[in-house]
Design a protein around this motif. Structure first.
Motif, PDB file in Angstrom:
ATOM      1  N   VAL A 115      14.582  77.299 -37.568  1.00 15.86           N
ATOM      2  CA  VAL A 115      15.273  76.739 -38.809  1.00 15.86           C
ATOM      3  C   VAL A 115      15.033  77.707 -39.962  1.00 15.86           C
ATOM      4  N   GLY A 116      16.401  78.181 -40.563  1.00 13.27           N
ATOM      5  CA  GLY A 116      16.277  78.985 -41.766  1.00 13.27           C
ATOM      6  C   GLY A 116      16.114  80.403 -41.356  1.00 13.27           C
ATOM      7  N   THR A 117      15.963  80.998 -40.195  1.00 11.75           N
ATOM      8  CA  THR A 117      15.852  82.318 -40.014  1.00 11.75           C
ATOM      9  C   THR A 117      17.000  83.143 -40.465  1.00 11.75           C
ATOM     10  N   GLY A 118      16.637  84.070 -41.359  1.00 13.12           N
ATOM     11  CA  GLY A 118      17.637  85.054 -41.835  1.00 13.12           C
ATOM     12  C   GLY A 118      18.278  84.558 -42.883  1.00 13.12           C
ATOM     13  N   PHE A 119      17.908  83.512 -43.585  1.00 13.59           N
ATOM     14  CA  PHE A 119      18.607  83.116 -44.746  1.00 13.59           C
ATOM     15  C   PHE A 119      18.278  84.063 -45.938  1.00 13.59           C
ATOM     16  N   HIS A 120      19.071  84.427 -46.655  1.00 15.98           N
ATOM     17  CA  HIS A 120      18.618  85.263 -47.570  1.00 15.98           C
ATOM     18  C   HIS A 120      18.784  84.677 -49.045  1.00 15.98           C
ATOM     19  N   PRO A 121      17.853  84.859 -49.734  1.00 15.52           N
ATOM     20  CA  PRO A 121      17.646  83.935 -51.091  1.00 15.52           C
ATOM     21  C   PRO A 121      18.786  84.347 -52.087  1.00 15.52           C
ATOM     22  N   PHE A 153      26.658  67.561 -43.215  1.00 10.21           N
ATOM     23  CA  PHE A 153      25.517  66.904 -42.765  1.00 10.21           C
ATOM     24  C   PHE A 153      24.338  67.488 -43.388  1.00 10.21           C
ATOM     25  N   SER A 154      24.479  68.580 -44.189  1.00 11.36           N
ATOM     26  CA  SER A 154      23.469  69.007 -45.070  1.00 11.36           C
ATOM     27  C   SER A 154      23.255  68.252 -46.368  1.00 11.36           C
ATOM     28  N   GLY A 155      24.344  67.837 -46.836  1.00 13.22           N
ATOM     29  CA  GLY A 155      24.334  66.978 -47.994  1.00 13.22           C
ATOM     30  C   GLY A 155      24.282  67.946 -49.302  1.00 13.22           C
ATOM     31  N   VAL A 156      24.605  69.396 -49.212  1.00 11.58           N
ATOM     32  CA  VAL A 156      24.491  70.014 -50.338  1.00 11.58           C
ATOM     33  C   VAL A 156      25.849  70.436 -51.064  1.00 11.58           C
ATOM     34  N   GLU A 157      26.580  69.858 -50.725  1.00 13.43           N
ATOM     35  CA  GLU A 157      28.136  70.113 -50.903  1.00 13.43           C
ATOM     36  C   GLU A 157      28.367  70.786 -52.336  1.00 13.43           C
ATOM     37  N   LYS A 158      27.765  70.181 -53.269  1.00 10.87           N
ATOM     38  CA  LYS A 158      27.921  70.350 -54.772  1.00 10.87           C
ATOM     39  C   LYS A 158      27.139  72.140 -54.877  1.00 10.87           C
ATOM     40  N   TYR A 159      26.277  72.368 -54.259  1.00  8.94           N
ATOM     41  CA  TYR A 159      25.575  73.790 -54.431  1.00  8.94           C
ATOM     42  C   TYR A 159      26.101  74.682 -53.464  1.00  8.94           C
ATOM     43  N   ILE A 160      27.046  74.524 -52.668  1.00  8.82           N
ATOM     44  CA  ILE A 160      27.508  75.451 -51.582  1.00  8.82           C
ATOM     45  C   ILE A 160      27.673  77.011 -52.379  1.00  8.82           C
ATOM     46  N   ASP A 161      27.954  76.912 -53.320  1.00 14.20           N
ATOM     47  CA  ASP A 161      28.301  78.456 -53.976  1.00 14.20           C
ATOM     48  C   ASP A 161      27.222  78.925 -54.786  1.00 14.20           C
ATOM     49  N   THR A 162      25.949  78.324 -54.831  1.00 11.72           N
ATOM     50  CA  THR A 162      24.904  78.618 -55.642  1.00 11.72           C
ATOM     51  C   THR A 162      23.843  79.349 -54.570  1.00 11.72           C
ATOM     52  N   VAL A 164      21.017  80.515 -52.722  1.00 11.52           N
ATOM     53  CA  VAL A 164      19.818  79.437 -51.916  1.00 11.52           C
ATOM     54  C   VAL A 164      18.476  79.613 -52.744  1.00 11.52           C
ATOM     55  N   LYS A 165      18.436  80.713 -53.413  1.00  7.84           N
ATOM     56  CA  LYS A 165      17.040  80.794 -54.081  1.00  7.84           C
ATOM     57  C   LYS A 165      16.903  79.653 -55.261  1.00  7.84           C
ATOM     58  N   ARG A 166      18.011  78.978 -55.614  1.00 12.17           N
ATOM     59  CA  ARG A 166      17.917  78.076 -56.696  1.00 12.17           C
ATOM     60  C   ARG A 166      17.938  76.693 -56.113  1.00 12.17           C
ATOM     61  N   TYR A 167      17.731  76.470 -54.592  1.00 15.54           N
ATOM     62  CA  TYR A 167      17.829  75.278 -53.736  1.00 15.54           C
ATOM     63  C   TYR A 167      16.310  74.948 -54.068  1.00 15.54           C
ATOM     64  N   SER A 168      16.205  73.225 -54.089  1.00 11.51           N
ATOM     65  CA  SER A 168      14.880  72.863 -53.703  1.00 11.51           C
ATOM     66  C   SER A 168      14.684  72.922 -52.412  1.00 11.51           C
ATOM     67  N   SER A 169      13.298  72.931 -52.019  1.00 13.00           N
ATOM     68  CA  SER A 169      12.955  73.275 -50.653  1.00 13.00           C
ATOM     69  C   SER A 169      13.682  72.148 -49.661  1.00 13.00           C
ATOM     70  N   LEU A 175      19.787  72.344 -45.228  1.00 16.71           N
ATOM     71  CA  LEU A 175      20.965  73.257 -44.789  1.00 16.71           C
ATOM     72  C   LEU A 175      20.729  73.968 -43.640  1.00 16.71           C
ATOM     73  N   ALA A 176      19.556  74.706 -43.764  1.00 18.63           N
ATOM     74  CA  ALA A 176      19.073  75.373 -42.473  1.00 18.63           C
ATOM     75  C   ALA A 176      19.263  74.558 -41.178  1.00 18.63           C
ATOM     76  N   PHE A 177      18.742  73.484 -41.389  1.00 15.27           N
ATOM     77  CA  PHE A 177      18.666  72.517 -40.017  1.00 15.27           C
ATOM     78  C   PHE A 177      20.162  72.117 -39.584  1.00 15.27           C
ATOM     79  N   ALA A 178      20.929  71.934 -40.742  1.00 10.82           N
ATOM     80  CA  ALA A 178      22.544  71.744 -40.432  1.00 10.82           C
ATOM     81  C   ALA A 178      23.199  72.844 -39.701  1.00 10.82           C
ATOM     82  N   VAL A 179      22.775  74.084 -39.940  1.00 11.51           N
ATOM     83  CA  VAL A 179      23.350  75.224 -39.115  1.00 11.51           C
ATOM     84  C   VAL A 179      22.790  74.758 -37.854  1.00 11.51           C
ATOM     85  N   ALA A 180      21.433  74.927 -37.408  1.00 14.92           N
ATOM     86  CA  ALA A 180      20.848  74.956 -36.148  1.00 14.92           C
ATOM     87  C   ALA A 180      21.529  73.736 -35.622  1.00 14.92           C
TER      88      ALA A 180
END
Lengths: 411, 283
Positions: A115-121, A153-162, A164-169, A175-180
């Motif tokens: 989960v979240g492997t390769g996410f770039h902040p 599924f991830s519920g982060v629609e509002k922040y999809i173009d932000t 991810v370093k600005r995301y809460s954990s 989001l990571a789980f939603a992809v997996a």
């Protein structure tokens, strides 16, 4: 119909540091190889054991493993830390390769361990969905077709173009789980994810596992958590020191694991005679026993202590400390022991139910005279594991804390 | 026991030496492009000048070289405008050296992600070569811009001929060579980290053994002989021939470089392929 078939799987690891000696070993190995001989270091490979420190530089992390997982089955893999579970998963996910043997697979494998492997902040949520999806093996068009679903599924629609370093954990993990979760693999590996994350996240994981298996896909579930294994898996395999020591229904496997665990622990020390006993000129230990051997959280636990009192005093103050696996003292307790006409002192300490958390505890003992003059002390004389039995909540992870008392709640 | 079950995949110990799964790599082409995008987008985020750095690096190096080698050491540049002479050499050289050095720590730098999930490991070095290609493209534009400036305002001489069409070939050769050498080193450094130290100054030394700051014609005898064994020499020389009309078209040199590059790449892929399966155990 099997979805995974593991045959005679071995994995060898080298112990210690890579150093100048490695060059010599590599060279020697190569010499043997070109002369058509066996690897000279294979024979001296020690078995996967923590206790005995062999003089071998190589160790079998996995030794001759065979098993099958059928299509649509949820297979629980259990065993203590270092039993080889993670190594097995690494081989299954092709992160490392086996030394000998093979694994046959039908379909795509994905793992919730990534989960979240390769996410770039610095990249946005949208960019990361594509990147992460591609890393997990999806093509761009596959991701595009599932993109809306993933975002919903991830519920982060509002922040999809932000970025991810600005995301809460929490958003990040969702989001990571939603992809997996949208990989739709034929075989899903779930490794200890239940140990992290909040209850809601666990529920999502478990829900996904159930979905996956009900669609005729296979799940491999690796966990320390017996309650979760029992309730989620159809079948279990038990690993110990790199080998599969038991296969059966999830229920049977868990029972077997607990029995083996009980054997490995030292819930009991007894000495027949004073001469054989441990101790010193003041105290000779007769016995320390935990009853029951592997208690559940919901049971009273008795520590039965008995010793020969050779000191001048009729009364001996006995104190015991309970130490958890982090080497922290959970609590201590003491009692004045009387000595009978045979010079033997006995007593029992009862730990009420719903006090210790699940986990392994060891006991240190201190013997003092009534004037608090030290007579004798001993560390780690016995240990025992408290098991978590069943839970009524959706949360299967270990509950935090050294103790787990049942507190009184009111409205 | 039925043998005819159709498994989609079999995980085995080491593959055969030449068992290289290019089909799989092709399936992951989207990933390669996403890596390129990631590298490009992320590098210049949170910098004030952003992609301007792509211009600053070669320009400052050129200016330094101009003062040190042209003004102080008085090394000739075959009557070519020294600024353009150095800038052309640096631009090409940087591409090769970036490909080489950045792919050479593929395994060590990506241990975290490689340790968790499988994808063809070659995707990473290939993406590095491609993202540097974009960088090169931008720097070539800079070179063209500076060249026009020098021609119009300082009367610099350039003499572009039809061999300029070979430029894509020259760039491809550098990419292949840099990638090949880089992945050979990346495979070796997983076990022996010493090599990464060697590499850093090795590439620096190699630059001085390539006619970047001096024309090949400046050397003679044994030295000239040795320099022409350097497979990057024909690339630089041929580019300068195509752009400035100095020297000559060195076809045999190019053939030599082509063979060298392909051998290095094939060797690199074989070694890389060997190492990628078990490197997690040694990193």
């Amino acid at each position: 119909m099997p979805a995974i078939k593991v045959e005679n799987l071995f994995k060898q690891y080298q112990l210690g540091q890579v150093s100048t000696g490695t060059v010599a070993h590599d060279f020697n190995r190569w010499l043997h190889k070109i002369r058509g001989k066996e690897d000279p270091y294979e024979k001296i490979t020690g078995e996967n054991s923590r206790e005995e420190k062999g003089n071998s530089k190589y160790v079998w992390a996995i030794e001759d493993i065979n098993f099958e997982a059928r299509k649509g089955e949820v297979l629980g893999i259990i065993g203590r830390n270092g039993a080889g579970k993670s190594t097995l998963l690494k081989i299954l996910s092709k992160v490392t390769s086996p030394t000998k043997g093979e694994i046959k697979i039908k379909g795509r494998i994905a793992s919730l361990l990534e989960v979240g492997t390769g996410f770039h902040p610095e990249l946005t949520g949208r960019e990361n969905i594509f990147l992460n999806g591609a890393i997990l093996g999806m093509t761009k068009s596959e991701i595009r077709s599932k993109f809306d679903e993933i975002v919903a599924f991830s519920g982060v629609e509002k922040y999809i173009d932000t970025p991810v370093k600005r995301y809460s954990s929490g958003m990040y993990v969702r989001l990571a789980f939603a992809v997996a979760a949208h990989l739709e693999p034929e075989i899903l590996i779930v490794d200890e994810v239940l140990a992290v994350g909040d209850a809601e996240f666990q529920k999502k994981c478990l829900g996904k596992m159930k979905d996956v298996s009900s669609q005729g896909r296979t799940v491999l579930f690796v966990s320390h958590n017996m309650a979760a294994v029992k309730s989620l898996c159809n079948r279990g395999i038990l690993m110990e020191r790199g080998k599969v020591v038991f296969t059966g229904s999830a229920e049977e496997t868990v029972e077997h694991y607990m029995r083996i665990n009980a054997q490995n622990l030292k819930q009991k020390v007894t000495f027949e005679t004073k001469e054989l006993a441990v101790g010193n000129e003041n105290i000779k230990l007769k016995s320390v026993v935990v009853v029951p051997e592997s208690p559940f959280i919901t049971e009273d636990i008795s520590i039965k202590i008995s010793f020969w009192n050779l000191s001048e005093s009729k009364i001996v103050k006995v104190a015991i400390d309970f130490i958890d696996l982090n080497e922290d003292v959970v609590f201590g307790s003491g009692f004045d022991f009387q000595t009978d006409e045979n010079g033997i002192s006995s007593g029992t300490c009862i730990i009420p139910k719903d006090l210790l958390n699940d986990g392994v505890y060891s006991i240190n003992m201190y013997f003092n005279s009534p004037e608090l003059r030290p007579l004798w002390n001993v560390d780690n004389i016995i240990n025992f594991e408290v098991e978590d039995k069943e839970r009524n909540s959706a949360y299967f992870g270990k509950i935090n804390g050294a103790v787990r008392p049942k507190l009184i709640w009111t409205v | 026991m039925s043998k005819d079950e159709n498994w989609s995949e079999i995980i085995r110990p080491k593959r055969h030496w030449l068992d290289i799964n290019l089909k799989e790599l092709w399936r992951y082409r989207d990933l390669i492009l996403l890596f390129v995008r990631r590298d490009f987008v992320s590098v210049y985020k949170q910098t004030v000048l952003g992609p301007l750095w792509l211009f600053i690096q070669p320009l400052f190096t050129t200016i330094t070289f101009y003062f040190v080698f042209s003004r102080i050491a008085k090394i000739p540049t075959d009557n070519v405008d020294p600024i353009l002479f150095y800038l052309s050499g640096i631009t090409l050289w940087n591409y090769f050296s970036d490909c080489f050095s950045k792919t050479s720590n593929t395994f060590v730098a990506n241990a975290g992600i490689f340790g968790k999930v499988y994808f063809p490991r070659l995707a990473t070095p290939i993406s590095i070569v491609i993202s540097n290609l974009i960088k090169l493209g931008i720097q070539v534009l800079l070179f063209v811009g500076i060249a026009l400036y020098r021609v119009y305002f300082h009367g610099a001489q350039i003499n572009i001929n039809e061999t300029i069409l070979l430029l894509p070939v020259l760039i491809l050769l550098m990419a292949i060579m840099g990638l090949g050498l880089g992945i050979i080193f990346s495979a070796l450094t997983t076990k022996y980290r010493d090599l990464s130290f060697l590499l850093t100054f090795g590439i620096q030394l190699l630059m001085y053994a390539t006619p970047i700051i001096y024309p090949l014609s400046f050397t003679s005898g044994k030295l000239h002989q040795i320099l022409s064994y350097n497979p990057i020499t024909p690339i630089i020389e041929n580019f300068r021939y195509a752009f400035f009309g100095i020297g000559y078209l060195d076809i045999s040199g190019l053939i030599y470089t082509t063979i060298f590059s392909l051998v290095v790449l094939i060797l690199g892929v074989i070694i890389f392929n060997r190492v990628e399966k078990n490197f997690m155990d040694t990193v």
